[in-house]
Design a protein around this motif. Structure first.
Motif, PDB file in Angstrom:
ATOM      1  N   ARG A  57       0.873  -1.299  -0.136  1.00 23.91           N
ATOM      2  CA  ARG A  57       0.178   0.162  -0.017  1.00 23.91           C
ATOM      3  C   ARG A  57       0.845   1.372   0.090  1.00 23.91           C
ATOM      4  O   ARG A  57       1.244   1.888   0.943  1.00 23.91           O
ATOM      5  CB  ARG A  57      -0.814  -0.177   1.202  1.00 23.91           C
ATOM      6  CG  ARG A  57      -1.942   1.065   1.133  1.00 23.91           C
ATOM      7  CD  ARG A  57      -2.906   1.125   0.315  1.00 23.91           C
ATOM      8  NE  ARG A  57      -3.750   0.078   0.346  1.00 23.91           N
ATOM      9  CZ  ARG A  57      -4.533  -0.218  -0.658  1.00 23.91           C
ATOM     10  NH1 ARG A  57      -4.712   0.305  -1.724  1.00 23.91           N
ATOM     11  NH2 ARG A  57      -5.360  -1.311  -0.578  1.00 23.91           N
ATOM     12  N   PHE A  67      -6.168  -4.028 -14.971  1.00 21.13           N
ATOM     13  CA  PHE A  67      -6.320  -3.022 -14.042  1.00 21.13           C
ATOM     14  C   PHE A  67      -7.801  -3.047 -13.563  1.00 21.13           C
ATOM     15  O   PHE A  67      -8.658  -3.221 -14.203  1.00 21.13           O
ATOM     16  CB  PHE A  67      -6.221  -1.540 -14.875  1.00 21.13           C
ATOM     17  CG  PHE A  67      -6.726  -0.395 -13.894  1.00 21.13           C
ATOM     18  CD1 PHE A  67      -5.917   0.118 -12.884  1.00 21.13           C
ATOM     19  CD2 PHE A  67      -7.840   0.157 -14.323  1.00 21.13           C
ATOM     20  CE1 PHE A  67      -6.516   1.250 -12.108  1.00 21.13           C
ATOM     21  CE2 PHE A  67      -8.270   1.292 -13.469  1.00 21.13           C
ATOM     22  CZ  PHE A  67      -7.497   1.753 -12.452  1.00 21.13           C
ATOM     23  N   GLN A  82      -8.103  -8.015  -8.468  1.00 23.63           N
ATOM     24  CA  GLN A  82      -8.016  -6.696  -8.839  1.00 23.63           C
ATOM     25  C   GLN A  82      -6.562  -6.300  -9.038  1.00 23.63           C
ATOM     26  O   GLN A  82      -5.739  -6.773  -8.226  1.00 23.63           O
ATOM     27  CB  GLN A  82      -8.568  -5.903  -7.442  1.00 23.63           C
ATOM     28  CG  GLN A  82      -8.055  -4.432  -7.582  1.00 23.63           C
ATOM     29  CD  GLN A  82      -9.136  -3.397  -7.583  1.00 23.63           C
ATOM     30  OE1 GLN A  82     -10.334  -3.534  -8.102  1.00 23.63           O
ATOM     31  NE2 GLN A  82      -8.791  -2.394  -6.892  1.00 23.63           N
ATOM     32  N   HIS A  83      -6.334  -5.721 -10.097  1.00 18.85           N
ATOM     33  CA  HIS A  83      -4.966  -5.363 -10.640  1.00 18.85           C
ATOM     34  C   HIS A  83      -3.919  -6.352 -10.908  1.00 18.85           C
ATOM     35  O   HIS A  83      -2.682  -6.070 -10.876  1.00 18.85           O
ATOM     36  CB  HIS A  83      -4.459  -4.254  -9.439  1.00 18.85           C
ATOM     37  CG  HIS A  83      -5.085  -2.974  -9.221  1.00 18.85           C
ATOM     38  ND1 HIS A  83      -5.995  -2.643 -10.032  1.00 18.85           N
ATOM     39  CD2 HIS A  83      -4.904  -2.216  -8.293  1.00 18.85           C
ATOM     40  CE1 HIS A  83      -6.468  -1.508  -9.681  1.00 18.85           C
ATOM     41  NE2 HIS A  83      -5.762  -1.173  -8.578  1.00 18.85           N
ATOM     42  N   ARG A  87       1.986  -7.341  -9.088  1.00 23.67           N
ATOM     43  CA  ARG A  87       2.218  -6.833  -7.686  1.00 23.67           C
ATOM     44  C   ARG A  87       2.186  -7.761  -6.549  1.00 23.67           C
ATOM     45  O   ARG A  87       2.578  -7.515  -5.334  1.00 23.67           O
ATOM     46  CB  ARG A  87       1.197  -5.703  -7.484  1.00 23.67           C
ATOM     47  CG  ARG A  87      -0.277  -6.115  -7.262  1.00 23.67           C
ATOM     48  CD  ARG A  87      -1.062  -4.788  -6.824  1.00 23.67           C
ATOM     49  NE  ARG A  87      -2.440  -5.396  -6.561  1.00 23.67           N
ATOM     50  CZ  ARG A  87      -3.484  -4.415  -5.923  1.00 23.67           C
ATOM     51  NH1 ARG A  87      -3.112  -3.286  -5.497  1.00 23.67           N
ATOM     52  NH2 ARG A  87      -4.511  -4.891  -5.710  1.00 23.67           N
ATOM     53  N   HIS A 164       1.378   2.474 -10.640  1.00 24.45           N
ATOM     54  CA  HIS A 164       0.288   2.849  -9.486  1.00 24.45           C
ATOM     55  C   HIS A 164       1.175   3.575  -8.675  1.00 24.45           C
ATOM     56  O   HIS A 164       1.258   3.327  -7.301  1.00 24.45           O
ATOM     57  CB  HIS A 164      -0.305   1.783  -9.041  1.00 24.45           C
ATOM     58  CG  HIS A 164      -1.716   1.952  -8.120  1.00 24.45           C
ATOM     59  ND1 HIS A 164      -1.740   2.997  -7.326  1.00 24.45           N
ATOM     60  CD2 HIS A 164      -2.688   1.533  -8.247  1.00 24.45           C
ATOM     61  CE1 HIS A 164      -3.100   2.942  -6.879  1.00 24.45           C
ATOM     62  NE2 HIS A 164      -3.593   2.220  -7.440  1.00 24.45           N
ATOM     63  N   TYR A 166       1.875   6.155  -5.804  1.00 21.87           N
ATOM     64  CA  TYR A 166       1.490   6.918  -4.783  1.00 21.87           C
ATOM     65  C   TYR A 166       2.385   8.361  -4.493  1.00 21.87           C
ATOM     66  O   TYR A 166       3.678   8.037  -3.649  1.00 21.87           O
ATOM     67  CB  TYR A 166       1.308   6.188  -3.113  1.00 21.87           C
ATOM     68  CG  TYR A 166       0.311   5.179  -3.342  1.00 21.87           C
ATOM     69  CD1 TYR A 166       0.346   3.899  -4.113  1.00 21.87           C
ATOM     70  CD2 TYR A 166      -0.728   5.117  -2.442  1.00 21.87           C
ATOM     71  CE1 TYR A 166      -0.503   2.807  -4.214  1.00 21.87           C
ATOM     72  CE2 TYR A 166      -1.580   4.410  -2.436  1.00 21.87           C
ATOM     73  CZ  TYR A 166      -1.400   2.961  -3.234  1.00 21.87           C
ATOM     74  OH  TYR A 166      -2.379   1.848  -3.153  1.00 21.87           O
ATOM     75  N   GLN A 188     -15.246   6.951 -11.998  1.00 25.54           N
ATOM     76  CA  GLN A 188     -15.304   5.245 -11.612  1.00 25.54           C
ATOM     77  C   GLN A 188     -16.197   5.402 -10.227  1.00 25.54           C
ATOM     78  O   GLN A 188     -17.086   4.388 -10.369  1.00 25.54           O
ATOM     79  CB  GLN A 188     -14.204   4.678 -10.857  1.00 25.54           C
ATOM     80  CG  GLN A 188     -12.870   4.477 -12.040  1.00 25.54           C
ATOM     81  CD  GLN A 188     -12.163   3.319 -11.992  1.00 25.54           C
ATOM     82  OE1 GLN A 188     -12.700   2.388 -12.576  1.00 25.54           O
ATOM     83  NE2 GLN A 188     -11.061   3.158 -11.388  1.00 25.54           N
ATOM     84  N   ASP A 208     -11.805   9.137  -7.773  1.00 28.02           N
ATOM     85  CA  ASP A 208     -11.106   8.079  -8.627  1.00 28.02           C
ATOM     86  C   ASP A 208     -11.627   7.995 -10.034  1.00 28.02           C
ATOM     87  O   ASP A 208     -12.841   7.690 -10.623  1.00 28.02           O
ATOM     88  CB  ASP A 208     -11.964   6.803  -7.882  1.00 28.02           C
ATOM     89  CG  ASP A 208     -11.366   5.673  -8.385  1.00 28.02           C
ATOM     90  OD1 ASP A 208     -10.432   5.564  -9.322  1.00 28.02           O
ATOM     91  OD2 ASP A 208     -11.593   4.316  -7.719  1.00 28.02           O
ATOM     92  N   VAL A 241      -4.770   7.458 -14.137  1.00 27.67           N
ATOM     93  CA  VAL A 241      -5.578   7.410 -13.207  1.00 27.67           C
ATOM     94  C   VAL A 241      -5.421   8.272 -11.886  1.00 27.67           C
ATOM     95  O   VAL A 241      -4.250   8.204 -11.760  1.00 27.67           O
ATOM     96  CB  VAL A 241      -5.832   5.873 -12.544  1.00 27.67           C
ATOM     97  CG1 VAL A 241      -6.832   5.681 -11.586  1.00 27.67           C
ATOM     98  CG2 VAL A 241      -6.120   4.941 -13.937  1.00 27.67           C
ATOM     99  N   TRP A 243      -6.271   9.094  -7.960  1.00 28.66           N
ATOM    100  CA  TRP A 243      -7.228   8.643  -7.008  1.00 28.66           C
ATOM    101  C   TRP A 243      -6.760   8.919  -5.781  1.00 28.66           C
ATOM    102  O   TRP A 243      -5.511   9.289  -5.438  1.00 28.66           O
ATOM    103  CB  TRP A 243      -6.999   7.030  -6.790  1.00 28.66           C
ATOM    104  CG  TRP A 243      -7.370   6.229  -5.887  1.00 28.66           C
ATOM    105  CD1 TRP A 243      -8.813   6.101  -5.624  1.00 28.66           C
ATOM    106  CD2 TRP A 243      -6.865   5.550  -4.830  1.00 28.66           C
ATOM    107  NE1 TRP A 243      -8.971   5.232  -4.776  1.00 28.66           N
ATOM    108  CE2 TRP A 243      -7.951   4.639  -4.172  1.00 28.66           C
ATOM    109  CE3 TRP A 243      -5.485   5.004  -4.535  1.00 28.66           C
ATOM    110  CZ2 TRP A 243      -7.616   3.963  -3.098  1.00 28.66           C
ATOM    111  CZ3 TRP A 243      -5.343   4.322  -3.789  1.00 28.66           C
ATOM    112  CH2 TRP A 243      -6.441   3.707  -2.559  1.00 28.66           C
ATOM    113  N   LYS A 249     -13.216   5.501   2.690  1.00 24.91           N
ATOM    114  CA  LYS A 249     -12.492   4.517   1.929  1.00 24.91           C
ATOM    115  C   LYS A 249     -11.320   4.014   2.548  1.00 24.91           C
ATOM    116  O   LYS A 249     -10.660   2.812   2.783  1.00 24.91           O
ATOM    117  CB  LYS A 249     -12.263   4.844   0.446  1.00 24.91           C
ATOM    118  CG  LYS A 249     -11.237   3.710  -0.550  1.00 24.91           C
ATOM    119  CD  LYS A 249     -12.236   3.178  -1.459  1.00 24.91           C
ATOM    120  CE  LYS A 249     -11.399   2.079  -2.370  1.00 24.91           C
ATOM    121  NZ  LYS A 249     -12.031   1.344  -3.384  1.00 24.91           N
ATOM    122  N   GLU A 269      -1.405   7.791 -11.817  1.00 26.79           N
ATOM    123  CA  GLU A 269      -0.899   6.466 -12.294  1.00 26.79           C
ATOM    124  C   GLU A 269      -1.166   6.417 -13.857  1.00 26.79           C
ATOM    125  O   GLU A 269      -2.149   6.517 -14.294  1.00 26.79           O
ATOM    126  CB  GLU A 269      -2.285   5.473 -11.810  1.00 26.79           C
ATOM    127  CG  GLU A 269      -2.399   5.721 -10.275  1.00 26.79           C
ATOM    128  CD  GLU A 269      -3.825   4.871  -9.806  1.00 26.79           C
ATOM    129  OE1 GLU A 269      -4.176   3.919 -10.390  1.00 26.79           O
ATOM    130  OE2 GLU A 269      -4.213   5.360  -8.724  1.00 26.79           O
TER     131      GLU A 269
END
Ligand SMILES: O=P(O)(O)OC[C@H]1O[C@H](O)[C@H](O)[C@@H](O)[C@@H]1O
Length: 301
Positions: A57, A67, A82-83, A87, A164, A166, A188, A208, A241, A243, A249, A269
């Motif tokens: 994370r 994705f 997911q994804h 990863r 992705h 961060y 999204q 998102d 993307v 986010w 969340k 992203e």
């Protein structure tokens, strides 16, 4: 030593200034820290798992071959979580490679079905070769991905790719993401398509959105009160993307700590996720992002 390998990580320090450095976890080939002159550029959750028990994370997780979730049950990619699986797989460290820049230090990681997460390759049994190149200079981090469908594979390889990232920021409410005015966007959360009309993206709630077909000439910048914190350059990565999980969340993500951490991060992203890429046996695709220092630039699409 500019490149040091341990059992679980690879640390790259810049030869001229060791406080400019990148740390890569072999699990996911995830960049978990990127510092320029001692200053961290990336957000990493305090509760991020770094032991290979789940994707990291924070930092720069790699998204391949899907994705989000593929919702068509007929598509083999729908079997993957997911994804995707990159990863969640231990990558092989391939060592140093030739840098493109005079002052660069470059390293490579590889992933193939033989070493990828076997639980997941059982669900999606396709052949692929991924080579990730990371190049650190005094002012930039280049991440280049080469996806090959091997010549002897029997089927086309259909996939998404996404870095992705961060990004670490001071305060989400003072932060703008710029230069996406005029881009097509898919929200999204609202599940709606429209054209972005805002001069800059600002954040006051969960966000998102997938911006698609953004020209490679567009520099996406993350700006705090006029100061550019991060600049993203892209090659073959037309989609972006953006986010931020905001309050609710974040509460729902066990590995997201502190819960106020959403104030200090934004994901921008770069990827190819709005449509799938397809490679025939023997074909190769390359995508690249560079995080670098640039002056404040205003561009509209
Ligand atoms: O929780 P993860 O599987 O890591 O996904 C984290 C986020 O990734 C992307 O930014 C998606 O657009 C979001 O919808 C998703 O919540």
């Amino acid at each position: 030593m500019t490149v040091q390998e341990t059992e679980t990580k690879v640390l790259i320090s810049h030869p001229k200034d060791a406080s400019t450095q990148v740390t890569v976890l072999k699990y996911g080939a995830t960049v978990i820290s990127y510092k320029t002159k001692g200053i961290e550029n990336l957000f990493l959750s305090e509760a991020a798992k770094l032991d290979g028990s789940k994707p990291v994370r924070g930092g720069i997780p790699l998204v391949f071959p899907v994705f989000g979730k593929e919702t068509n049950p007929e598509d083999p990619l729908s079997k993957l979580p997911q994804h995707g699986l990159a990863r969640n797989s231990h990558w092989e460290f391939l060592g140093e490679s030739s840098p493109k820049e005079k002052d660069g230090v470059a390293v490579q990681f590889g992933l193939y079905p033989d070493i990828a997460n076997q639980e997941l390759t059982k669900l999606w049994d396709y052949d692929f070769t991924l080579i990730l190149t990371l190049e650190l200079t005094e002012t930039s981090l280049r991440t280049n991905i080469e996806v090959t469908n091997p010549l002897n594979s029997k089927r086309d390889l259909k996939f998404h790719w996404l870095f992705h990232s961060y990004f670490k920021i001071d305060d989400i409410e003072d932060t703008f993401v710029t230069n996406l005015t005029g881009a097509k966007v898919y929200d999204q959360l609202l599940q709606e398509n429209y054209v972005e009309r805002l001069p800059v993206l600002q954040f006051q709630e969960e966000f998102d959105k997938i911006y698609s077909n953004v020209s490679p000439n567009i520099l996406v910048q993350i700006v705090d009160r006029g100061e550019v914190l991060h600049t993203l350059k892209r090659t073959n990565l037309p989609d972006l993307v953006v986010w931020n999980p905001w309050v609710e969340k974040s509460k729902g993500m066990a590995d997201f700590e502190p819960k106020t951490g959403f104030k200090h991060m934004v994901c921008a992203e770069a990827g190819h996720v709005k449509s799938y890429l397809v490679l025939k046996p023997g074909e190769k695709w390359v995508g690249e992002q560079t995080l670098c220092e640039e002056k404040l630039t205003y561009q509209a699409i």
